[in-house]
Design an enzyme around this catalytic site. Structure first.
Site, PDB file in Angstrom:
ATOM      1  N   SER A 115       0.812  -1.222   0.000  1.00  0.00           N
ATOM      2  CA  SER A 115       0.000   0.000   0.000  1.00  0.00           C
ATOM      3  C   SER A 115       0.843   1.268   0.000  1.00  0.00           C
ATOM      4  CB  SER A 115      -0.938   0.011   1.219  1.00  0.00           C
ATOM      5  OG  SER A 115      -0.189   0.107   2.417  1.00  0.00           O
ATOM      6  N   THR A 135      -1.979   3.676   4.331  1.00  0.00           N
ATOM      7  CA  THR A 135      -0.999   4.748   4.267  1.00  0.00           C
ATOM      8  C   THR A 135       0.012   4.557   5.380  1.00  0.00           C
ATOM      9  OG1 THR A 135      -2.727   6.252   3.506  1.00  0.00           O
ATOM     10  CG2 THR A 135      -0.725   7.264   4.351  1.00  0.00           C
ATOM     11  N   THR A 170       1.767   6.976   0.278  1.00  0.00           N
ATOM     12  CA  THR A 170       0.847   5.906  -0.106  1.00  0.00           C
ATOM     13  C   THR A 170       0.819   5.775  -1.620  1.00  0.00           C
ATOM     14  OG1 THR A 170      -1.445   5.115   0.089  1.00  0.00           O
ATOM     15  CG2 THR A 170      -1.136   7.466  -0.258  1.00  0.00           C
ATOM     16  N   ARG A 222      -7.224  10.312  -9.445  1.00  0.00           N
ATOM     17  CA  ARG A 222      -7.809  10.437  -8.109  1.00  0.00           C
ATOM     18  C   ARG A 222      -6.721  10.762  -7.087  1.00  0.00           C
ATOM     19  NH1 ARG A 222      -6.877   7.617  -2.952  1.00  0.00           N
ATOM     20  NH2 ARG A 222      -8.806   7.779  -1.747  1.00  0.00           N
ATOM     21  N   THR A 278      -5.852   7.310   8.719  1.00  0.00           N
ATOM     22  CA  THR A 278      -5.811   6.254   7.725  1.00  0.00           C
ATOM     23  C   THR A 278      -7.233   5.793   7.442  1.00  0.00           C
ATOM     24  OG1 THR A 278      -4.852   4.110   7.136  1.00  0.00           O
ATOM     25  CG2 THR A 278      -5.582   4.374   9.407  1.00  0.00           C
ATOM     26  N   GLY A 279      -7.452   5.288   6.247  1.00  0.00           N
ATOM     27  CA  GLY A 279      -8.779   4.769   5.927  1.00  0.00           C
ATOM     28  C   GLY A 279      -9.285   5.248   4.590  1.00  0.00           C
TER      29      GLY A 279
END
Length: 371
Positions: free
Chosen positions: A97, A231, A249, A259, A282-283
């Site tokens: 990631s 991340t 990330t 994006r 994060t998320g």
């Protein structure tokens, strides 16, 4: 905290499903669960880090931790430490990631986002949609040092990187190609389109807009989950009280080209202010960036709120609008206190982290129940 000790708080968050292992000298921990580490270590400095548990190429990111320590011990700045720590994670491709070779977009390309922030000057350097350059956090640092801008994006960010001496390199690997091929074979599921034809939930594009637009929120966490995006984030608080933060990330897997999520956005992915503290989130960045959670958490701490309460209040605020969002945030103030909070959804009920501090005999697992 004993008088005379300096502080180095390195904060971030990652969650994994596969077998995971923490290695710190003689301490080993194996779990099969969603997990994050908060690591506080004394080696001439007071260190707190929430770091990825598994990084390919080095045992559990251990090399990254050592590199960060060495920067601080050799007299490097807090900003240097953040850059070095995130850069090591980029090299190690932490959980796929972070760094090259992970999270291909819907065109099969891996792109990178990163930011770094100086809590003394409030300067920020960031890059997004960075292509063909591996050291995203290093390029972000150069934005601070050599421009009057804050954020550079896309091909222009890559051209800037080359001017700064970074080489063009292929970010594609056999792993990312395999992920992309598997996605195509699943009729491009999941993806991030809506209100288009053909039906994006059943087939690949190219898509065209549907005449009638529905405004129903179709996703608040069901497609973005702990298995397809994360991340590395860091917050460092040094001996003089200087705060620095950074993130890196490769973004949401199968995202639309172009994006940009929360990670390179100051106040969203992370935030640093030497008068109050720092935070990292994060998320689901597409949801979380709308609320600037890291900035908000630091402001709550500035008002006197303890880090845990600040984190919880941030999560509660997002819940009002997106109750099923996937996300967590970690906060630390300038006294060395820290806290964390997460949103409870199916498959994500707790936020696990490790703590090693002067008050603990050995590294200890701690758990925050999501709210």
């Amino acid at each position: 905290m004993p008088r005379g000790w300096s502080q180095a708080l390195l904060i971030g968050a990652n969650h994994y499903n596969k077998r995971q292992k923490l290695m710190h000298r003689k301490f080993h921990l194996n779990r099969r669960k969603n997990f994050s580490i908060l690591f506080i270590s004394i080696k001439g400095r007071f260190n707190i880090e929430v770091k990825p548990i598994r990084c390919t190429g080095s045992p559990t990111g251990y090399v990254k931790v050592l590199q960060t320590w060495r920067v601080l011990e050799s007299g490097g700045s807090e900003l240097d430490a953040v850059e070095r720590g995130c850069a090591q994670c980029e090299i190690d491709q932490c959980d796929g990631s972070v760094g090259y070779g992970g999270s291909p977009d819907e065109s099969g390309e891996t792109t990178l986002d990163a930011m770094i922030m100086d809590g003394n000057t409030m300067e920020v350097g960031a890059v997004a949609d960075l292509r063909r350059v591996k050291n995203a956090i290093g390029v972000a640092r150069k934005v601070i040092e050599y421009t009057k801008h804050t954020l550079l994006v896309g091909e222009s960010a890559s051209l800037f990187a080359v001017r700064m001496g970074f080489p063009y390199e292929d970010l594609t690997t056999q792993k990312s190609l395999s992920l992309y091929s598997e996605w195509l074979n699943r009729s491009c599921q999941p993806n991030y389109w809506k209100n288009v034809v053909p039906d994006s939930s059943k087939s690949c594009g190219p898509y065209k807009r549907r005449e009638e637009v529905t405004h129903k929120e179709e996703r608040t966490g069901s497609q973005r989950n702990i298995r397809n995006h994360d991340t590395i984030g860091m917050v460092v608080i040094g001996v003089s009280g200087t705060v620095a933060s950074g993130t890196s990330t490769n973004g949401a897997i199968y995202k639309l080209p172009g994006r940009v999520g929360d990670s390179p956005i100051a106040g969203a992915g992370s935030y640093a202010d030497s008068t109050a503290g720092g935070a990292a989130a994060t998320g689901d960045g597409d949801i979380m960036m709308r609320f600037l959670p890291s900035y908000q958490a630091v402001e709550y701490m500035r008002m006197g709120m303890d880090p845990t309460a600040a984190c919880q209040k941030v999560v509660s605020r997002i819940q009002k609008y997106a109750p099923n969002f996937y996300g967590a945030i970690i906060c630390a103030n300038t006294t060395g206190s820290y806290g964390a909070a997460c949103n409870k959804i199916p498959g994500f009920a707790q936020f696990h982290f490790m703590v090693s501090s002067p008050l603990l005999a050995r590294p200890t697992e701690q758990v925050v129940d999501c709210i």
